[in-house]
Design an enzyme around this catalytic site. Structure first.
Site, PDB file in Angstrom:
ATOM      1  CD  GLU A 239      -2.490   1.327   2.720  1.00  0.00           C
ATOM      2  OE1 GLU A 239      -3.462   2.097   2.792  1.00  0.00           O
ATOM      3  OE2 GLU A 239      -2.118   0.609   3.677  1.00  0.00           O
TER       4      GLU A 239
ATOM      5  CB  CYS B 123      -4.807  -0.913   4.566  1.00  0.00           C
ATOM      6  SG  CYS B 123      -3.910  -0.817   6.141  1.00  0.00           S
TER       7      CYS B 123
ATOM      8  CE  LYS C 176      -7.338   2.297   3.319  1.00  0.00           C
ATOM      9  NZ  LYS C 176      -6.096   2.588   4.083  1.00  0.00           N
TER      10      LYS C 176
END
Length: 417
Positions: free
Chosen positions: A47, A210, A172
């Site tokens: 990430e 994540c 995200k």
């Protein structure tokens, strides 16, 4: 007559963002070449690897005020982010298919003008560099980056095919905690899985970034699309992360690949060179940013069943890798005095929750990989299919009780063949 092989090789690693974008792209290329030399089909990198994860930096996060220098700190981080030539799009979706197909328009590059190519070029050239590396190494690469579009930053992941270039991009959906101060929310539309064929093998893949992996409905939206390869780039270096990856493999009956940076903390004497966290184009700008609190951990490795074995004794030198049948195994730390801002922990997990490679602790340089048979995803559906026969969301079973829909996202399952 036996059918075509359904085996592929998956690789991952724990590299840290370097002090300049050029150096980070060089590190990206190095890992891609290493994966290519080992005949890997897929490579996952962490990430925010490109652009940098700003671990320990506050950006003046106080309610009702901004301390002196906070905005300039953000300006530096913003300038270090990657411009892929995309737009913000509705709800942070970007240009989606139009961006992938290069239909957004822009200015002609000098190189294309010289070549007589009237195609249009957008962005800072990073997209073209990622595609070039994938093409030259023959590796399908999934890599995390910090993307700037308009006046906002997004934590994103791109899918880079060696034949077709970038075929998709995730943003995200919900930045975690104080990440929300600097990263905008991406649209759930970007949760769309992509499908490719390698040597006659159909691979359906998607990524959750994540702590998106802690969102049960987000995971379910990926399972619903019938993926067999699940990517989880992260900034979570905790010991508990591996348990989540094993759960996802079992739950989704898919192979799971995770990647997290391994970043050393500089020593108090300054003898240990820090690994920068920001992909700044100016290393001097990075030097002014605050450092995180050091973290230490006992020396250990994991066996084939995922059990932790604590090692005794001490030593010096660079962490070494132990060969295993699945590729390169866990790193054994030789220097107990080294401190880490984050220790890595990259891993590969089977559809039954078995740890096939890793976790790769305290090793920012090595590559771990595993040879896997995608038919295991099908075999596992005999007794558990959370998106099909075992699902309370399935329209043929309990549609009277549970339903799942995601705004702007088609959840129709991709075919296996």
């Amino acid at each position: 007559m036996a059918g075509p092989s359904t085996r592929i090789r998956i690789a991952t690693a724990s590299p840290a963002t370097q002090s300049t974008r050029q150096d980070t792209l060089a590190e990206f290329a190095r890992f891609a070449r290493s994966a290519g030399e080992r005949k890997a089909d897929f490579l996952l990198l962490p990430e925010a690897f490109l652009g940098g994860y700003p671990r320990g930096i506050t950006f003046g996060g106080k309610l009702g005020e901004r301390p002196a220098g906070a905005r300039d700190e953000f300006r530096k981080y913003f300038r270090a982010a990657i411009d892929l030539g995309d737009v913000v799009g509705p709800g942070g979706a970007g240009g989606m298919g139009r961006w992938v197909r290069r239909e957004l328009g822009g200015e002609e590059s000098v190189e294309k003008k010289k070549a007589g190519d009237q195609g249009l070029s957008r962005g800072d050239g990073t997209r073209e560099e990622l595609e070039r590396v994938a093409r030259e190494t023959g590796v399908f690469i999934v890599v995390g980056l910090v993307e700037r579009a308009g006046g906002s930053l997004y934590c994103a992941v791109v899918y880079v095919c060696p034949q077709r270039g970038i075929i998709g991009k995730r943003r995200k959906v919900m930045p975690t905690g104080t990440e929300r101060l600097i990263w905008a929310q991406g649209s759930p539309t970007t949760l769309k899985a992509v499908s490719i064929t390698i040597r006659g093998i159909r691979v359906n893949l998607a990524a959750a970034i994540c702590w998106e992996n802690y969102m049960p409905l987000l995971r379910q939206s990926l399972y619903q699309q019938n993926i067999n390869l699940y990517f989880a780039p992260t900034a979570d270096g905790s010991d508990t992360w591996l348990s989540l990856m094993r759960t996802i493999g079992t739950e989704g009956r898919c192979f799971v690949v995770s990647s997290n940076m391994c970043v050393r903390e500089p020593s108090a004497t300054g003898t240990t060179k820090p690994q920068p966290r920001l992909g700044s184009t100016n290393s001097k700008e990075h030097d002014s940013l605050s450092m995180a609190i050091p973290k230490t951990r006992r020396r250990s490795v994991f066996d084939e069943d995922g059990n932790e074995i604590v090692l005794s004794g001490s030593g010096t030198g660079i962490p070494k890798l132990k060969e295993s049948a699945a590729g390169l195994g866990s790193a054994v730390v030789e220097d107990e005095d080294v401190k880490y801002m984050t220790r890595g922990g990259s891993s590969i997990v089977s559809p039954y929750g078995e740890v096939l490679a890793g976790p790769q602790w305290e090793d920012p340089h090595g590559l771990i990989y595993a040879d896997v048979d995608l038919e295991e995803c099908v075999r596992g559906r005999l007794d558990l299919d959370t998106a099909g026969s075992y699902s309370s969301l399935n329209i043929t079973s309990r549609n009277d009780s549970f339903k799942l829909s995601v705004e702007g996202l088609d959840l129709d399952p991709l075919p296996y063949w």
